[in-house]
Design a protein around this motif. Structure first.
Motif, PDB file in Angstrom:
ATOM      1  N   ARG A  44      60.171  95.572 -12.479  1.00  0.00           N
ATOM      2  CA  ARG A  44      58.991  95.925 -11.687  1.00  0.00           C
ATOM      3  C   ARG A  44      58.598  94.707 -10.869  1.00  0.00           C
ATOM      4  O   ARG A  44      58.581  93.603 -11.402  1.00  0.00           O
ATOM      5  CB  ARG A  44      57.825  96.278 -12.627  1.00  0.00           C
ATOM      6  CG  ARG A  44      58.088  97.494 -13.504  1.00  0.00           C
ATOM      7  CD  ARG A  44      58.177  98.748 -12.690  1.00  0.00           C
ATOM      8  NE  ARG A  44      56.899  99.078 -12.084  1.00  0.00           N
ATOM      9  CZ  ARG A  44      56.182 100.150 -12.405  1.00  0.00           C
ATOM     10  NH1 ARG A  44      56.624 101.019 -13.278  1.00  0.00           N
ATOM     11  NH2 ARG A  44      55.022 100.366 -11.821  1.00  0.00           N
ATOM     12  N   PRO A  45      58.262  94.905  -9.599  1.00  0.00           N
ATOM     13  CA  PRO A  45      57.786  93.755  -8.819  1.00  0.00           C
ATOM     14  C   PRO A  45      56.358  93.426  -9.206  1.00  0.00           C
ATOM     15  O   PRO A  45      55.573  94.334  -9.493  1.00  0.00           O
ATOM     16  CB  PRO A  45      57.855  94.262  -7.374  1.00  0.00           C
ATOM     17  CG  PRO A  45      57.738  95.739  -7.478  1.00  0.00           C
ATOM     18  CD  PRO A  45      58.275  96.149  -8.828  1.00  0.00           C
ATOM     19  N   VAL A  46      56.032  92.154  -9.276  1.00  0.00           N
ATOM     20  CA  VAL A  46      54.635  91.783  -9.516  1.00  0.00           C
ATOM     21  C   VAL A  46      54.465  90.327  -9.080  1.00  0.00           C
ATOM     22  O   VAL A  46      55.424  89.555  -9.091  1.00  0.00           O
ATOM     23  CB  VAL A  46      54.239  91.954 -11.004  1.00  0.00           C
ATOM     24  CG1 VAL A  46      54.731  90.795 -11.856  1.00  0.00           C
ATOM     25  CG2 VAL A  46      52.735  92.096 -11.178  1.00  0.00           C
ATOM     26  N   ASP A  47      53.243  89.971  -8.683  1.00  0.00           N
ATOM     27  CA  ASP A  47      52.924  88.571  -8.453  1.00  0.00           C
ATOM     28  C   ASP A  47      52.614  87.999  -9.831  1.00  0.00           C
ATOM     29  O   ASP A  47      51.569  88.276 -10.414  1.00  0.00           O
ATOM     30  CB  ASP A  47      51.723  88.457  -7.511  1.00  0.00           C
ATOM     31  CG  ASP A  47      51.244  87.016  -7.359  1.00  0.00           C
ATOM     32  OD1 ASP A  47      51.784  86.120  -8.043  1.00  0.00           O
ATOM     33  OD2 ASP A  47      50.324  86.798  -6.564  1.00  0.00           O
ATOM     34  N   THR A  48      53.544  87.183 -10.374  1.00  0.00           N
ATOM     35  CA  THR A  48      53.437  86.772 -11.778  1.00  0.00           C
ATOM     36  C   THR A  48      52.234  85.876 -12.044  1.00  0.00           C
ATOM     37  O   THR A  48      51.874  85.668 -13.192  1.00  0.00           O
ATOM     38  CB  THR A  48      54.706  86.022 -12.238  1.00  0.00           C
ATOM     39  OG1 THR A  48      54.925  84.933 -11.350  1.00  0.00           O
ATOM     40  CG2 THR A  48      55.914  86.929 -12.249  1.00  0.00           C
ATOM     41  N   GLU A  49      51.634  85.326 -11.000  1.00  0.00           N
ATOM     42  CA  GLU A  49      50.467  84.451 -11.227  1.00  0.00           C
ATOM     43  C   GLU A  49      49.152  85.170 -10.999  1.00  0.00           C
ATOM     44  O   GLU A  49      48.083  84.557 -11.058  1.00  0.00           O
ATOM     45  CB  GLU A  49      50.589  83.200 -10.346  1.00  0.00           C
ATOM     46  CG  GLU A  49      51.655  82.278 -10.899  1.00  0.00           C
ATOM     47  CD  GLU A  49      52.005  81.134  -9.971  1.00  0.00           C
ATOM     48  OE1 GLU A  49      51.094  80.444  -9.521  1.00  0.00           O
ATOM     49  OE2 GLU A  49      53.209  80.944  -9.703  1.00  0.00           O
ATOM     50  N   ASP A  50      49.214  86.478 -10.755  1.00  0.00           N
ATOM     51  CA  ASP A  50      48.009  87.276 -10.534  1.00  0.00           C
ATOM     52  C   ASP A  50      47.688  88.026 -11.837  1.00  0.00           C
ATOM     53  O   ASP A  50      48.293  89.053 -12.154  1.00  0.00           O
ATOM     54  CB  ASP A  50      48.275  88.244  -9.369  1.00  0.00           C
ATOM     55  CG  ASP A  50      47.076  89.130  -9.058  1.00  0.00           C
ATOM     56  OD1 ASP A  50      46.166  89.245  -9.914  1.00  0.00           O
ATOM     57  OD2 ASP A  50      47.060  89.713  -7.964  1.00  0.00           O
ATOM     58  N   GLY A  51      46.735  87.476 -12.593  1.00  0.00           N
ATOM     59  CA  GLY A  51      46.416  88.032 -13.917  1.00  0.00           C
ATOM     60  C   GLY A  51      46.005  89.496 -13.853  1.00  0.00           C
ATOM     61  O   GLY A  51      46.439  90.310 -14.679  1.00  0.00           O
ATOM     62  N   ALA A  52      45.189  89.853 -12.869  1.00  0.00           N
ATOM     63  CA  ALA A  52      44.716  91.241 -12.762  1.00  0.00           C
ATOM     64  C   ALA A  52      45.893  92.175 -12.511  1.00  0.00           C
ATOM     65  O   ALA A  52      45.979  93.264 -13.098  1.00  0.00           O
ATOM     66  CB  ALA A  52      43.687  91.353 -11.636  1.00  0.00           C
ATOM     67  N   ALA A  53      46.822  91.745 -11.659  1.00  0.00           N
ATOM     68  CA  ALA A  53      47.980  92.588 -11.339  1.00  0.00           C
ATOM     69  C   ALA A  53      48.887  92.750 -12.561  1.00  0.00           C
ATOM     70  O   ALA A  53      49.388  93.849 -12.836  1.00  0.00           O
ATOM     71  CB  ALA A  53      48.761  91.978 -10.175  1.00  0.00           C
ATOM     72  N   VAL A  54      49.087  91.668 -13.309  1.00  0.00           N
ATOM     73  CA  VAL A  54      49.945  91.749 -14.504  1.00  0.00           C
ATOM     74  C   VAL A  54      49.285  92.637 -15.558  1.00  0.00           C
ATOM     75  O   VAL A  54      49.941  93.490 -16.180  1.00  0.00           O
ATOM     76  CB  VAL A  54      50.252  90.341 -15.066  1.00  0.00           C
ATOM     77  CG1 VAL A  54      50.959  90.432 -16.411  1.00  0.00           C
ATOM     78  CG2 VAL A  54      51.095  89.536 -14.070  1.00  0.00           C
ATOM     79  N   ALA A  55      47.963  92.485 -15.741  1.00  0.00           N
ATOM     80  CA  ALA A  55      47.247  93.299 -16.729  1.00  0.00           C
ATOM     81  C   ALA A  55      47.322  94.780 -16.343  1.00  0.00           C
ATOM     82  O   ALA A  55      47.560  95.652 -17.195  1.00  0.00           O
ATOM     83  CB  ALA A  55      45.794  92.836 -16.835  1.00  0.00           C
TER      84      ALA A  55
END
Ligand code: AMP
Ligand code: GLY
Length: 418
Positions: A44-55
């Motif tokens: 899955r693509p994600v901005d790994t440093e964006d806590g809200a996006a990872v959560a």
């Protein structure tokens, strides 16, 4: 258990490789992953440093455990964001990850906990730095205080180079040179109980015989046949447990992977550095020998239940990891070249030797191409280091990448009969 792994390097491939053969894992996702990880996990693509996006992603995937691989998201507080969403996380809070994020903070914790490390000064002006360099003399050890992706440390006997590096850092730690073999000891902790893994050694310099520039790591092996039998117990007692206790005492418990980089000096064991995550390439070699299912170990740490865990089980054999680096690494790595021979390794060497991807991607035609300095690593197991080396180098010999290089001497000395 449904697991989401954050990151996309060789360490995350090693974690996913182990988790994908774990009978307790029912779904395995990795974000963003890489070309190799896509064979064992859903990407899955994600901005790994964006806590809200990872959560948000973890909630969407109904993950029961999130494993955060790299240091940057940890230091950015991604573990805190996922925990706040009610999902167990393997990886420390931002406050605890400062142990890696700030060398000065690590020194402060070690001083408070009585943990042996190099004498050091924290300097914020060129004058202070010059005084510290003068006080210690050569070889000089100059460390950027903050996260510097493996480029923050300069060890040199050249005073001008030491001064130049100190001036390029806002805050700099200047410390005593530690002589002696280096050992990486990883420990899994829930903030209270500390479970050490088997020690490993990595090879930091680019070329054979420990020549050339420092790198992120060119190879690793485990176990260390030359090490004192009591080494792990000793480091648990004098380094790992006191550090974990000190962070808990401060109200910022460290749960996740505590990595102690150690120098075994003539005057005793000293901490070179702490990291707040699994190390690359040692993880590949260490996990290759772990027999206890990884998911249960990580979940116990994430949920504060390590005290009840059975002792870890390990293979009696050895594991060797050799990194394949692209042309020009570490100075100016060349990328975008096809990586060939991966199928041959899968057909002829697996499961004894296998490839874990670091800097790779798939091009439009689905071919694997190089996308970073350290492109991949081969990990092999065997009854002893000599055989594990043989398997690793045989498999690596099948892989073709224009201009690439690797060290020929990984674990060579340790594999010699004593
Ligand atoms: P680090 O980024 O802190 O892991 O440092 C990179 C490498 O620099 C270490 O693996 C050591 O080889 C070397 N190094 C760091 N600190 C010292 C020290 N105090 N004495 C000798 N070598 C060091
Ligand atoms: N093996 C060195 C590191 O992961 O930092």
């Amino acid at each position: 258990m449904r697991i989401l792994v954050i990151g996309g390097g060789a360490r995350e491939h090693a974690l996913c490789h182990a988790l994908s053969s774990d009978p307790d894992v029912t779904a395995l996702h990795c974000a963003p992953g890489n070309a190799g990880i896509s064979e064992v996990a859903m990407l899955r693509p994600v901005d790994t440093e964006d806590g809200a996006a990872v959560a948000e992603l973890a909630v969407e995937l109904r993950a029961e455990l999130v494993v955060i691989g790299p240091e940057a998201p940890l230091v950015a507080g991604v573990a805190d964001a996922v925990r706040a969403a009610g999902i167990p996380v393997f990886g420390p809070s931002a406050a605890a990850a400062r142990l890696e994020g700030s060398k000065a903070f690590a020194k402060e914790i070690m001083a408070a906990a009585g943990v042996p490390t190099a004498l050091s000064y924290v300097c914020t002006t060129p004058e202070q730095a010059d005084e510290a360099l003068e006080a210690f003399g050569p070889p000089y050890v100059v460390k950027d205080d903050g996260l510097a992706a493996g480029k923050g440390v300069v060890v040199t006997s050249d005073l001008a180079a030491a001064r130049a590096h100190a001036r390029s850092c806002e805050r700099v730690v200047i410390e005593e040179f530690l002589d002696g073999p280096e050992v990486s000891l990883f420990a899994v902790t829930d903030g209270e109980t500390v479970v050490p893994l088997e020690p490993a050694q990595d090879f930091k310099r680019a070329h054979d015989g420990d020549e050339g520039p420092n790198t992120g790591g060119m190879g690793a092996y485990s176990p260390l046949p030359w090490a004192e039998p009591g080494l792990t117990e000793d480091v648990l007692r004098t380094v790992l447990q006191p550090t974990v206790d000190e962070l808990r005492r401060r109200g910022t418990p460290f749960s996740g992977l505590l990595y102690a980089g150690l120098a075994l000096t003539g005057r005793g064991t000293r901490v070179i550095e702490f990291n707040a995550r699994f190390g690359d390439p040692e993880t590949q070699a260490v996990l290759a020998r772990l027999r206890t299912p990884l998911s249960g170990l990580l979940y116990s740490a994430a949920t504060g239940q390590l005290a009840g865990l059975e002792p870890l089980r390990w293979s009696d054999g050895a594991a060797v990891t050799v990194v394949l680096a692209s042309e020009g690494y570490p100075t100016a790595p060349r990328t975008g070249d096809p990586v060939e021979g991966l199928e041959e390794v899968a057909a002829q060497d697996a499961p004894r030797a296998y490839v874990l991807h670091a800097g790779t991607r798939q091009d439009k035609g689905g071919h694997v191409v190089s996308a970073g300095g350290r492109v991949l690593s081969v990990t092999a197991t065997g009854p002893d280091l000599a055989e594990a080396r043989e398997h690793a180098y045989r498999a690596l010999g099948r892989i073709r990448l224009r201009g690439s290089h690797y060290r020929k001497d990984i674990a060579a000395k340790a594999a010699e009969p004593s």
